[in-house]
Design an enzyme around this catalytic site. Structure first.
Site, PDB file in Angstrom:
ATOM      1  N   GLU A  66     -25.921 -18.948   7.261  1.00  0.00           N
ATOM      2  CA  GLU A  66     -26.449 -18.027   8.264  1.00  0.00           C
ATOM      3  C   GLU A  66     -27.966 -18.094   8.356  1.00  0.00           C
ATOM      4  OE1 GLU A  66     -25.122 -14.023   7.505  1.00  0.00           O
ATOM      5  OE2 GLU A  66     -23.209 -14.807   6.825  1.00  0.00           O
ATOM      6  N   CYS A 103     -35.222 -16.161   9.283  1.00  0.00           N
ATOM      7  CA  CYS A 103     -34.774 -15.986   7.905  1.00  0.00           C
ATOM      8  C   CYS A 103     -33.797 -17.128   7.609  1.00  0.00           C
ATOM      9  CB  CYS A 103     -34.096 -14.628   7.774  1.00  0.00           C
ATOM     10  SG  CYS A 103     -33.281 -14.376   6.197  1.00  0.00           S
ATOM     11  N   CYS A 131     -24.297 -18.376  -3.559  1.00  0.00           N
ATOM     12  CA  CYS A 131     -25.371 -18.070  -4.501  1.00  0.00           C
ATOM     13  C   CYS A 131     -24.718 -17.775  -5.844  1.00  0.00           C
ATOM     14  CB  CYS A 131     -26.125 -16.830  -4.015  1.00  0.00           C
ATOM     15  SG  CYS A 131     -27.561 -16.388  -5.028  1.00  0.00           S
ATOM     16  N   CYS A 176     -25.826 -10.634  -7.574  1.00  0.00           N
ATOM     17  CA  CYS A 176     -26.311  -9.256  -7.437  1.00  0.00           C
ATOM     18  C   CYS A 176     -25.176  -8.441  -6.818  1.00  0.00           C
ATOM     19  CB  CYS A 176     -27.541  -9.206  -6.530  1.00  0.00           C
ATOM     20  SG  CYS A 176     -28.878 -10.258  -7.127  1.00  0.00           S
ATOM     21  N   CYS A 211     -25.030  -7.584  -2.959  1.00  0.00           N
ATOM     22  CA  CYS A 211     -25.298  -8.649  -1.986  1.00  0.00           C
ATOM     23  C   CYS A 211     -24.019  -9.396  -1.609  1.00  0.00           C
ATOM     24  CB  CYS A 211     -26.314  -9.619  -2.575  1.00  0.00           C
ATOM     25  SG  CYS A 211     -26.707 -11.002  -1.508  1.00  0.00           S
ATOM     26  N   CYS A 252     -27.049  -9.700   4.247  1.00  0.00           N
ATOM     27  CA  CYS A 252     -26.839 -11.070   3.780  1.00  0.00           C
ATOM     28  C   CYS A 252     -25.363 -11.438   3.661  1.00  0.00           C
ATOM     29  CB  CYS A 252     -27.441 -11.239   2.393  1.00  0.00           C
ATOM     30  SG  CYS A 252     -29.068 -10.568   2.240  1.00  0.00           S
TER      31      CYS A 252
END
Ligand code: SAH
Length: 344
Positions: A89, A102, A109, A113, A116, A332
């Site tokens: 994205e 962005c 990832c 976290c 997220c 995100c």
């Protein structure tokens, strides 16, 4: 997968073409077309045979936009498809000072976290420098469709992925952004959850992008509850590394702080933040948490402003980040998750 030509800077392209027996000036022509997102068919000043030869070994286009979601406030969220079919994205935000993109730095990832959406499926793979550049190239082509003068002026590395977990490709991308798109490091922000060694490496290699640290909690004890990486990277070491980065780059460091109800917005939290930020140039960017399905809860306007006042009363430089694109799956990783769910 074929090699991607946007992975190369001009000098490298010259070297590649030299090995293929093509004259040096062709590299410049090729580099220009690549930076505009033009595929081999459209590279009209290059001989056909040369283009055919290149296309057998290489791809010119690293990403294509397969979905756009446009917000009432002008923000556009892109879903990009990479050459191997992976999806990432990007978000285009319009500010008074220009257009900011962005970008994502990894597919998924591995930082995990808990608030997220990007890390929910772990890390699939790193993006190459040329793929990150392709996100910017695509966004510029998108802008040019309605305004031939419009272009991306600022880039933030705040999409999916941890930029400092993909250090070599990300730093190559930073250099390519300047060479290919004319975007200088002072117009780039890199956000990290705090990989201390690589923050120091950035400083040692004389980068001067704006460094943003995802802090989100003012003590290690609290931070560990929402960011597993906090076990390894202690706040004190992160602060020392950011001070070192400041001493080398002269760039004020930004702390990102997602406000979460009953978690990190008390007076005691403000007091801890005062201690952390005292005595050197930094700024706290308060973000109302975007709820993504975890048990963590965001804040309302009143709570956000109350916490901001707790900080400013203590002499901390702080602002609440303007929330853009709230009607288009803002947080995100959300657009990709929705797309994948809808397809299945
Ligand atoms: N890996 C980098 C980039 C991540 S995204 C980093 O950790 O900094 C950019 C910012 O958005 C980070 O500060 C991240 O912590 C924050 N973020 C992620 N999910 C969020 C959410 N649901 N609400 C608010 N901020 C979020």
């Amino acid at each position: 997968m074929k090699k991607l030509l946007t992975d190369y800077n001009l000098a490298e392209l010259e070297e590649i073409l030299k090995q293929n027996g093509a004259p040096k000036f062709r590299a410049k022509q090729l580099f220009k077309w690549l930076s505009l997102g033009v595929d081999f068919d459209g590279m009209t000043d290059l001989p056909k045979s040369f283009r055919v030869e290149l296309s057998e070994k290489y791809s010119a286009i690293g990403a294509t936009i397969i979905k756009e979601a446009k917000s009432k406030d002008g923000t556009v969220k892109f879903l990009f498809r990479l050459c191997d079919g992976n999806l990432i994205e990007g978000v285009l935000m319009k500010y008074k000072y220009g257009n900011t993109l962005c970008v994502s730095t990894q597919v998924g990832c591995r930082m995990n976290c808990i608030f997220c959406a990007s890390g929910k499926d772990g890390l699939l793979r790193n993006l190459s420098a040329g793929e990150m550049l392709a996100e910017v190239i695509c966004a510029n082509a998108y802008l040019r469709k309605t305004d031939s003068e419009a272009r991306i002026s600022n880039v933030v590395l705040m999409g999916s992925g941890e930029p400092l977990d993909n250090y070599d490709e990300v730093t190559k991308f930073l250099r390519l952004l300047t060479e290919s798109q004319g975007i200088g490091q002072r117009s780039i922000s890199l956000s990290t959850c705090g990989l201390v060694d690589n923050i120091r490496k950035l400083a040692d290699e004389d980068f001067n992008v704006t460094l943003c640290i995802s802090l989100h909690a003012p003590t290690d004890e609290k931070r560990i509850k929402v960011m597993p990486t906090a076990r390894k990277f202690k706040i004190k070491d992160i602060i020392d590394a950011t001070k070192y980065y400041f001493s080398k780059s002269g760039r004020r460091v930004i702390f990102e702080y997602a406000m979460m109800r009953n978690f990190n917005i008390s007076e005691a939290d403000a007091e801890e933040l005062r201690k952390l930020t005292a005595g050197y140039p930094c700024h706290v960017n308060l973000i109302p948490l975007n709820e993504t399905g975890s048990t963590l809860v965001g804040v309302n306007r009143k709570e956000a402003e109350f916490f901001l006042k707790l900080l400013t009363d203590r002499g901390i430089s702080a602002t609440i980040r303007r929330s853009l694109g709230e009607d288009i799956e803002g947080a995100c990783g959300q657009l990709k998750r929705k797309y994948v769910q809808d397809e299945n």
